[in-house]
Design a protein around this motif. Structure first.
Motif, short mmCIF file in Angstrom:
data_model
loop_
_atom_site.label_atom_id
_atom_site.label_comp_id
_atom_site.label_asym_id
_atom_site.label_seq_id
_atom_site.Cartn_x
_atom_site.Cartn_y
_atom_site.Cartn_z
N MET A 113 0.84 -1.21 0.00
CA MET A 113 0.00 0.00 0.00
C MET A 113 0.88 1.26 0.00
SD MET A 113 -3.12 -1.06 -0.13
CE MET A 113 -2.46 -2.35 -1.15
N ARG A 114 1.93 1.24 0.81
CA ARG A 114 2.86 2.39 0.88
C ARG A 114 3.54 2.60 -0.48
NH1 ARG A 114 4.01 4.40 5.85
NH2 ARG A 114 3.38 3.18 7.66
N PHE A 115 3.96 1.50 -1.08
CA PHE A 115 4.64 1.59 -2.38
C PHE A 115 3.71 2.20 -3.43
CE2 PHE A 115 5.45 -0.36 -6.53
CZ PHE A 115 6.78 0.04 -6.73
N ARG A 116 2.48 1.77 -3.44
CA ARG A 116 1.53 2.28 -4.43
C ARG A 116 1.22 3.75 -4.19
NH1 ARG A 116 -1.26 -1.38 -7.71
NH2 ARG A 116 -0.43 -3.48 -7.50
N TRP A 117 1.12 4.15 -2.93
CA TRP A 117 0.89 5.56 -2.62
C TRP A 117 2.06 6.42 -3.10
CZ3 TRP A 117 -1.28 9.91 -1.75
CH2 TRP A 117 -0.60 10.93 -1.07
N GLU A 118 3.27 5.95 -2.85
CA GLU A 118 4.45 6.72 -3.20
C GLU A 118 4.59 6.86 -4.72
OE1 GLU A 118 8.17 8.67 -3.06
OE2 GLU A 118 6.60 8.37 -1.56
N ASN A 119 4.22 5.79 -5.46
CA ASN A 119 4.45 5.78 -6.90
C ASN A 119 3.21 6.06 -7.73
OD1 ASN A 119 7.41 4.74 -7.27
ND2 ASN A 119 6.52 3.50 -5.63
N ASN A 120 2.14 6.50 -7.09
CA ASN A 120 0.90 6.87 -7.78
C ASN A 120 0.29 5.71 -8.57
OD1 ASN A 120 1.23 9.37 -6.76
ND2 ASN A 120 1.83 10.35 -8.68
N SER A 150 -3.24 10.92 4.38
CA SER A 150 -2.97 9.66 3.68
C SER A 150 -2.10 8.77 4.55
CB SER A 150 -2.26 9.95 2.36
OG SER A 150 -3.01 10.86 1.60
N PHE A 151 -1.13 9.40 5.20
CA PHE A 151 -0.25 8.61 6.05
C PHE A 151 -0.98 8.11 7.29
CE2 PHE A 151 3.02 10.25 3.38
CZ PHE A 151 3.98 9.25 3.40
N LYS A 152 -2.10 8.88 7.73
CA LYS A 152 -2.94 8.38 8.81
C LYS A 152 -3.70 7.16 8.29
CE LYS A 152 -3.56 12.81 11.20
NZ LYS A 152 -4.50 13.91 11.47
N VAL A 153 -4.69 7.03 6.94
CA VAL A 153 -5.28 5.85 6.28
C VAL A 153 -4.27 4.77 6.20
CG1 VAL A 153 -6.32 5.04 4.17
CG2 VAL A 153 -6.87 7.32 4.96
N LEU A 154 -2.80 4.97 6.02
CA LEU A 154 -1.66 4.00 6.05
C LEU A 154 -1.29 3.61 7.48
CD1 LEU A 154 0.63 5.33 3.21
CD2 LEU A 154 -0.58 3.18 3.25
N HIS A 155 -1.08 4.60 8.47
CA HIS A 155 -0.77 4.29 9.86
C HIS A 155 -1.87 3.41 10.47
CE1 HIS A 155 1.02 4.68 13.78
NE2 HIS A 155 -0.14 5.10 14.28
N TYR A 156 -3.11 3.69 10.13
CA TYR A 156 -4.23 2.89 10.62
C TYR A 156 -4.05 1.42 10.20
CZ TYR A 156 -9.00 1.04 10.92
OH TYR A 156 -10.10 0.27 11.20
N LEU A 157 -3.63 1.21 8.95
CA LEU A 157 -3.42 -0.15 8.48
C LEU A 157 -2.24 -0.81 9.19
CD1 LEU A 157 -3.89 0.31 4.62
CD2 LEU A 157 -5.58 -0.48 6.27
N ALA A 158 -1.18 -0.02 9.37
CA ALA A 158 0.05 -0.59 9.93
C ALA A 158 -0.10 -1.03 11.37
CB ALA A 158 1.19 0.43 9.82
N VAL A 159 -0.93 -0.31 12.15
CA VAL A 159 -1.02 -0.60 13.60
C VAL A 159 -2.11 -1.63 13.90
CG1 VAL A 159 -0.16 1.67 14.28
CG2 VAL A 159 -2.64 1.30 14.04
N GLN A 160 -2.79 -2.15 12.88
CA GLN A 160 -3.84 -3.14 13.14
C GLN A 160 -3.23 -4.43 13.69
OE1 GLN A 160 -7.49 -2.91 12.44
NE2 GLN A 160 -6.71 -0.86 12.74
#
Length: 906
Positions: A488-495, A686-696
């Motif tokens: 998910m992080r990779f896709r966000w970074e690379n559009n 966006s990093f919060k929708v990502l942080h939410y995933l990471a801390v699950q």
């Protein structure tokens, strides 16, 4: 005065002999209950139809009474029937015997497959039982048994009740009852014998006939004929070559990384053991007369092949292990785990690389730096690289919970666009082969609040289930989730858009995790549009980008909304925090507006209309119909406006709570208006929708995805049922969908209700597995004639839904021949003799005789019912029904007799 008072003091004690004893009170209470239930007098019902004891509805009502401090429960059991006509009741004769006595002779319901034991033993449609209220209590002594029986007899005589009344004696597991039924001038005594070891002379018909005749003690010669009904039950436990059609998965191959055994995205189904453990064949001789048949200790005419009636029942395996049930159950267990992903896999994989190697000099140099850290230094690609480096550092490749082959297969299944050199970035992120939206299977996610069956969330749930069961358990789940977040992080970074998600704002009908992924896709889409717009504008030498390279990733603001200022070059190096300050954003927007106004005024003073024509209008969306401006007649344009930002349901709920707490004051209304209009989101969102995933935690993840797993299991069950076409299963599935939709719509369903749903899924799976097992054993697919095949399939479906099924044609019918063959092969296997087919091919007649083995094993149960109508106790007494039931098993011998006598002429 003293003399007058002396006679009064000489009053002697008076004993009142009318005071009721405990025994009398007990009898009174029994009578009171019988009166309350209106069990008084004679109420004749219709003759019992064949099979009504099984197909009819039985009801019961209970009350509690006590004998001194010993509590009893009184229960009335009765078959629900339509009452007879009033005309018939008016013409009831005085000398008609009670209904129960008439039922003793009825042969339509001998050996019912499912009924109360007293119904099976005596053929009664209605009776009352008095039993100790507590399971541990028991009436053991003979004197207490006789006292209770006397109480019953007195209560029946006082009330005129003609319903049989039983008392349970001895320990409850022995099911010992004594009772009585009274009518006008008649009485039936219900007696019982229960032994562990049976005397040899009572193992056959002739010995039981001797007992029956001696008990009747009929003075007439010759004795009236005795009617006999016999049932022998044979048990088949060894199915031999008739296996059930389910090959269990090769667990070793799956764990080793060979995914061919079970394809990801496809659910396992079926039983790991034979769901049918035994077949019980009941051979019945319903109407025999004494003297027609011989059955003694030397010879017996009772050959099961010659029995006129065959009926079959199957014994189901207790809680057979089912693949789909295990699949869902094991995933549900994750919901109760407490560990975080870091605790399962080791130290946090998202630590910054510099945190381990940094010392005080680095910290001081950062504090004294004149400029903030550039944004590109915090790129997500660096974080992904760091995370993967940490995984290799903390956990060797060979120690990884997931094998590389398995992991690559899963990631390719989840992200099919990764197979190409460049990920697809088409406008639609969903698959093209979607099922029609109106189909029930596709819309089931609305009811379950899960996700569409072609979505990424749905596929992720299935993969996590498969990993949990076959590829590393909880650690494997944590590992895959970690890899998923990195993707998910990779896709966000690379559009790169996330595949398998419908475009547009989050679908609030789906589970929260699906909404979060859709929200992330929205952010990627906006970021991609903004970056492309910036590239276009740069190539056109037009400066109209946002203030700062990284502004507002999650907002709906288009690239042409705001004109950049001369400060742009100084904004490039801003830190993340500067972009989340709403006041600064508001100030920036005001300054831009003022500057635009100033430019416009100056242009008006200096150049007039000529220079105005040179200005390029910005912020226009489309022309508004034919409307024009009042002064110069130019067409009116609709401006590009900012749409409300998409929100997931948890944020909507949070916002609604905050808005509700603001109250109705003026200040609260002002704040509410500002909150509702403030919908710009920064990159940090966006990093919060990502942080939410990471801390699950894995438990949180399982809770989010459980509706998807249940959704998938229901679809699988529906698919498998459609191949078998079992009507009872169709009804259960409908009930299961209705129940699940109610439970899963709540935010945090109770564990108990979730367990009920999973139990229903397992139950349906077991029924379908039983159907397939029986079809394989009876060879429905091997039938050459279509008619025979249909008969066998109907027979198998009845076996699943009915407690006992009649075999048409008995041993000579098509199903009967198959059952006979099953027993023959089992017998030969037990005796280590050649199979029947081998003997036919190779053996001579003499060899066949030597190797002959009985077709059937000894009966596991022998049941006999003896009936007669004879006068008792004197030759001139009224002829009344007599009945004795006998059952003999390996550990049990029981005689249940009902002997009637004339109480008027004896």
């Amino acid at each position: 005065m003293a003399a007058d008072s002396e006679p009064e003091s000489e009053v002697f004690e008076i004993t009142d002999f009318t005071t009721a004893s405990e025994w009398e009170r007990f009898i009174s209470k029994v009578e009171e209950v019988l009166n309350d239930w209106k069990l008084i007098g004679n109420s004749l019902g219709k003759p019992l139809e064949k099979g009504v004891f099984t197909s009819g509805t039985w009801e019961e009502k209970s009350d509690e009474i006590s004998f001194a401090d010993f509590k009893f429960s009184v229960t009335h059991h009765y078959l629900v029937q339509e009452s007879t006509d009033k005309e018939g009741k008016d013409e009831v004769l005085e000398d008609v015997i009670p209904q129960a006595m008439q039922d003793l002779l009825c042969m339509n319901n001998d050996f019912p497959p499912r009924a109360h034991c007293l119904v099976r033993w005596y053929g009664l449609r209605e009776f009352v039982v008095i039993a100790p209220a507590a399971n541990s209590d028991a009436v053991l002594s003979e004197s207490k048994c006789n006292l209770l029986l006397s109480s019953v007899s007195i209560a029946l005589g006082n009330t005129g009740c003609q319903v049989p009344l039983f008392v349970q004696i001895h320990h409850k597991w022995r099911r010992m009852y004594v009772g009585e039924c009274q009518g006008p001038g008649v009485r039936t005594d219900f007696e019982m014998v229960h032994l562990r070891k049976v005397p040899n002379q009572y193992t056959h018909l002739s010995g039981l006939l001797d007992i029956f005749k001696s008990k009747i003690g009929c003075p007439l010669t010759p004795l009236p004929p005795v009617s006999i009904a016999i049932r022998f039950t044979y048990v088949l436990q060894d199915w031999q070559q008739y296996f059930w059609p389910q090959q269990p998965p090769d667990i070793d191959a799956l764990v080793g990384g060979e995914v061919g055994g079970l394809e990801f995205g496809k659910l396992p189904f079926g039983a790991c053991e034979d769901p049918i453990s035994e077949l019980h064949l009941a051979t019945t001789w319903p109407h025999l007369t004494e003297g027609i048949i011989v059955d003694n200790d030397v010879y017996s005419d009772l050959d099961p092949i010659q029995a006129p009636h065959w009926s079959v029942r199957v014994r189901k395996a207790d809680n057979p292990q089912c693949l789909l049930g295990d699949f869902v159950t094991e995933f549900f267990k994750i919901c109760r785990r407490k560990e975080s992903t870091d605790e399962i896999l080791g130290r946090s994989t998202f630590e910054e690389e510099g945190r381990e190697i940094a010392d005080i000099t680095h910290a001081l140099s950062k504090l004294t730096e004149p400029a903030p850290v550039p944004i590109h230094k915090l790129s997500v690609s660096n974080m992904v690289h760091t995370a993967k480096k940490k995984i290799r550092k903390h956990r060797g490749v060979e120690e990884s919970p997931l094998n590389n082959d398995v992991l690559n297969t899963i990631l390719l299944f989840l992200f099919p666009d990764a197979a190409s050199e460049k990920p697809l970035d088409g406008t639609s992120s969903t698959d093209n082969n979607n099922p029609p939206s109106e189909s029930e299977e596709y819309n089931l996610y609305n009811q379950f609040k899960s996700a569409p069956s072609d979505s990424l969330t749905y596929k992720l749930a299935l993969c996590l289930c498969m990993i949990n069961l076959y590829h590393g358990g909880l650690k494997g789940v944590a590992h895959l989730w970690q890899e998923f977040v990195l993707e998910m992080r990779f896709r966000w970074e690379n559009n790169f858009l996330i595949p398998g998600l419908a475009s547009g704002p989050p679908d609030l009908r789906c589970c929260l995790l699906h909404q979060k992924l859709q929200m992330l896709n929205c952010c990627i889409e906006r970021k991609k549009a903004r970056d492309e717009g910036r590239k276009t504008n740069t190539s056109d030498n037009v400066t109209n980008t946002y203030p700062g390279d990284a502004g507002k990733a999650g907002d709906q603001l288009g690239p042409d909304n705001l004109k950049d200022t001369d400060k742009e070059k100084g904004e490039v190096g801003k830190s993340w925090d500067s972009w989340s300050d709403s006041e600064e954003e508001f100030f920036e927007c005001l300054s831009d507006t003022e500057e635009l106004k100033g430019n416009g005024q100056e242009g008006g003073k200096k150049g007039g209309p000529k220079e105005m024509a040179n200005l390029k209008p910005e912020g226009r969306l489309i022309q508004h119909g034919k409307l024009t401006l009042l002064h110069n007649g130019e067409p009116l344009y609709i401006p590009v406006t900012q749409e409300p930002a998409p929100m997931t349901e948890d944020l909507l709920e949070e916002q609604s709570e905050v808005l509700a707490k603001l109250g109705t004051s003026a200040e609260g209304a002002h704040l509410r208006a500002r909150m509702q209009s403030a919908c710009l989101l920064s990159d940090m969102e966006s990093f919060k929708v990502l942080h939410y995933l990471a801390v699950q935690k894995p438990a949180d993840l399982a809770r989010h995805l459980l509706p998807c797993v249940i959704h998938a299991a229901v679809l699988k069950v529906k698919e498998e049922e459609s191949l078998e076409n079992i009507s009872s299963v169709k009804k259960i599935i409908k009930q299961m969908i209705s129940h699940s939709s109610k439970v899963l719509h709540f935010p945090n369903p109770e564990d108990k209700k979730l367990e009920e749903i999973i139990h229903q899924i397992t139950n349906v799976e077991a029924i379908i597995a039983r159907a397939r097992s029986l079809k394989a054993k009876f060879g429905t697919e091997r039938c050459e004639q279509e008619e025979e095949k249909e008969d066998l399939e109907r027979f198998v479906s009845c076996l699943l839904e009915q407690p006992e099924v009649l075999v048409i044609g008995a041993g000579r019918g098509h199903a009967g021949r198959i059952i006979h063959k099953l027993f023959v092969n089992a017998q030969r296997a037990a005796a280590m003799a050649p199979a029947e087919e081998e003997l036919k091919r190779t053996g001579s007649p003499e060899e066949r005789r030597q190797n002959s083995v009985s077709d059937f094993p000894p009966p596991a149960g022998r049941e006999l019912i003896l009936r007669s109508t004879v006068p008792r106790p004197a030759p001139y007494s009224r002829a009344l029904p007599q009945r004795m039931y006998s059952v003999l098993t390996r550990e049990d011998f029981r005689l249940a007799g009902a002997f009637s006598s004339d109480t008027s002429f004896f």
